[in-house]
Design a protein around this motif. Sequence first.
Motif, PDB file in Angstrom:
ATOM      1  N   ILE A  56      37.643  45.516  40.900  1.00  0.00           N
ATOM      2  CA  ILE A  56      37.594  44.087  40.579  1.00  0.00           C
ATOM      3  C   ILE A  56      37.189  43.314  41.829  1.00  0.00           C
ATOM      4  CG2 ILE A  56      38.913  42.061  39.842  1.00  0.00           C
ATOM      5  CD1 ILE A  56      40.777  43.952  38.319  1.00  0.00           C
ATOM      6  N   VAL A  57      36.147  42.477  41.687  1.00  0.00           N
ATOM      7  CA  VAL A  57      35.736  41.564  42.753  1.00  0.00           C
ATOM      8  C   VAL A  57      35.885  40.154  42.202  1.00  0.00           C
ATOM      9  CG1 VAL A  57      33.882  40.838  44.293  1.00  0.00           C
ATOM     10  CG2 VAL A  57      34.118  43.254  43.683  1.00  0.00           C
ATOM     11  N   ARG A  58      36.599  39.298  42.917  1.00  0.00           N
ATOM     12  CA  ARG A  58      36.893  37.976  42.369  1.00  0.00           C
ATOM     13  C   ARG A  58      36.679  36.887  43.412  1.00  0.00           C
ATOM     14  NH1 ARG A  58      43.142  37.771  40.922  1.00  0.00           N
ATOM     15  NH2 ARG A  58      42.692  35.565  40.770  1.00  0.00           N
ATOM     16  N   ASP A  59      36.415  35.678  42.889  1.00  0.00           N
ATOM     17  CA  ASP A  59      36.431  34.482  43.719  1.00  0.00           C
ATOM     18  C   ASP A  59      37.324  33.474  42.990  1.00  0.00           C
ATOM     19  OD1 ASP A  59      33.053  33.551  42.674  1.00  0.00           O
ATOM     20  OD2 ASP A  59      34.963  33.109  41.713  1.00  0.00           O
ATOM     21  N   PRO A  60      37.440  32.258  43.443  1.00  0.00           N
ATOM     22  CA  PRO A  60      38.359  31.323  42.776  1.00  0.00           C
ATOM     23  C   PRO A  60      38.026  31.022  41.319  1.00  0.00           C
ATOM     24  CG  PRO A  60      37.871  30.558  44.991  1.00  0.00           C
ATOM     25  CD  PRO A  60      36.946  31.701  44.728  1.00  0.00           C
ATOM     26  N   VAL A  61      36.771  31.268  40.906  1.00  0.00           N
ATOM     27  CA  VAL A  61      36.352  30.880  39.558  1.00  0.00           C
ATOM     28  C   VAL A  61      36.051  32.085  38.661  1.00  0.00           C
ATOM     29  CG1 VAL A  61      34.656  29.577  38.213  1.00  0.00           C
ATOM     30  CG2 VAL A  61      35.400  28.725  40.444  1.00  0.00           C
ATOM     31  N   MET A  62      35.322  33.074  39.166  1.00  0.00           N
ATOM     32  CA  MET A  62      34.849  34.188  38.342  1.00  0.00           C
ATOM     33  C   MET A  62      35.304  35.523  38.925  1.00  0.00           C
ATOM     34  SD  MET A  62      33.239  32.550  35.974  1.00  0.00           S
ATOM     35  CE  MET A  62      32.369  33.850  35.092  1.00  0.00           C
ATOM     36  N   ALA A  63      35.280  36.536  38.066  1.00  0.00           N
ATOM     37  CA  ALA A  63      35.651  37.892  38.490  1.00  0.00           C
ATOM     38  C   ALA A  63      34.678  38.895  37.893  1.00  0.00           C
ATOM     39  CB  ALA A  63      37.074  38.225  38.060  1.00  0.00           C
TER      40      ALA A  63
END
Length: 350
Positions: free
Chosen positions: A225-232
Amino acid sequence: MNASDSNLAPSEIFTVPEGIRLLSPEQAARLEAAFDIWRGTASRADHMRARERMRLIFLLLRHTGARLGEVLALDHDRDLDLTQGTALFGKNGNTREVPLPQGLCRELRRVLESPMAAGSQGHFLNADQGQVRRAFYARADQCGVPRELATARVLRNTRAVEMLRNGVPLAVVQSVLGQSSPELTAVLQRYSSQDASRIVRRLAMDDLRDKTSARNTFSCRVTDIVRDPVMAEIMLETAHGQRLCAVITTESLNTLALQPGTTVAASVKAPLVAVCANPAHTGGSRRNRLDATVTSVRSNPVITEINARTKFGQNVCALVSTKTAQIMGIQAGDTARFSFKALSVILNTL
């Protein structure tokens, strides 16, 4: 497990012997809803704790088919693996692992990792059998289910019949329920706990297909899983080693409680699947690509439905314009590449 194992079909005919009591799907849903309502009306912390315990006992009986004594004897610190989604039943070397639905794992984690279970030392689920029976009878009265159907034995029968009706082999049902019969085990093939887990999880896949309009559904395991504050970005792998990718919102990631190792169903609607008659085609910006043999092509003046099957037995479906299908000249027996974007993938936990 071979390809045919991943395409279990429901039994065409199944008759329950006379005298075997079980819940209908509607009765089971009403009984579960009654426990939810009962929990929600607790006005004191000690009442909430007691009601959460009874509700979890009910859910474990409902979804594992275990005996009441087995559930009440669980040490939740030792016997429940909520990351892998399994429960360990039995004692003295005669144990078995039973797969747990992800929804049940989330409920167990919500309660057992909260202050409510603090100080229980793994014994939160331990309760008096008489107290459990009285709570079950009261919920049955509340929702209009006959009392004689609100028992651990009936829940066990219900789970067994569900598995058999969905094509789960009898030997696997015996393995999940921890049953042994000298007459049967002498002639029936044995199944490993891994095989049992994979087969039983097909129940959730079949149920999901009934509830969604998506024509393409694949059982996968989350690998990264790679995520940022909005999308993953969710990296997936099927049981056959095929790599897929989904992009979802971070909110959805948190709601689904996804993490590496979680089993999910990845679904894609047929109109969002592109088809190329040349399997060597890269698929453009579409990161998910499956090669399959076309099994049927059905057209009307506007839309053409293309059905295919991968070498692992997975069914794939795409809807394209009839004009596009005519240009491709695709027909049954051809090998084609089916591709879809990561944003088109819908994830559901199993």
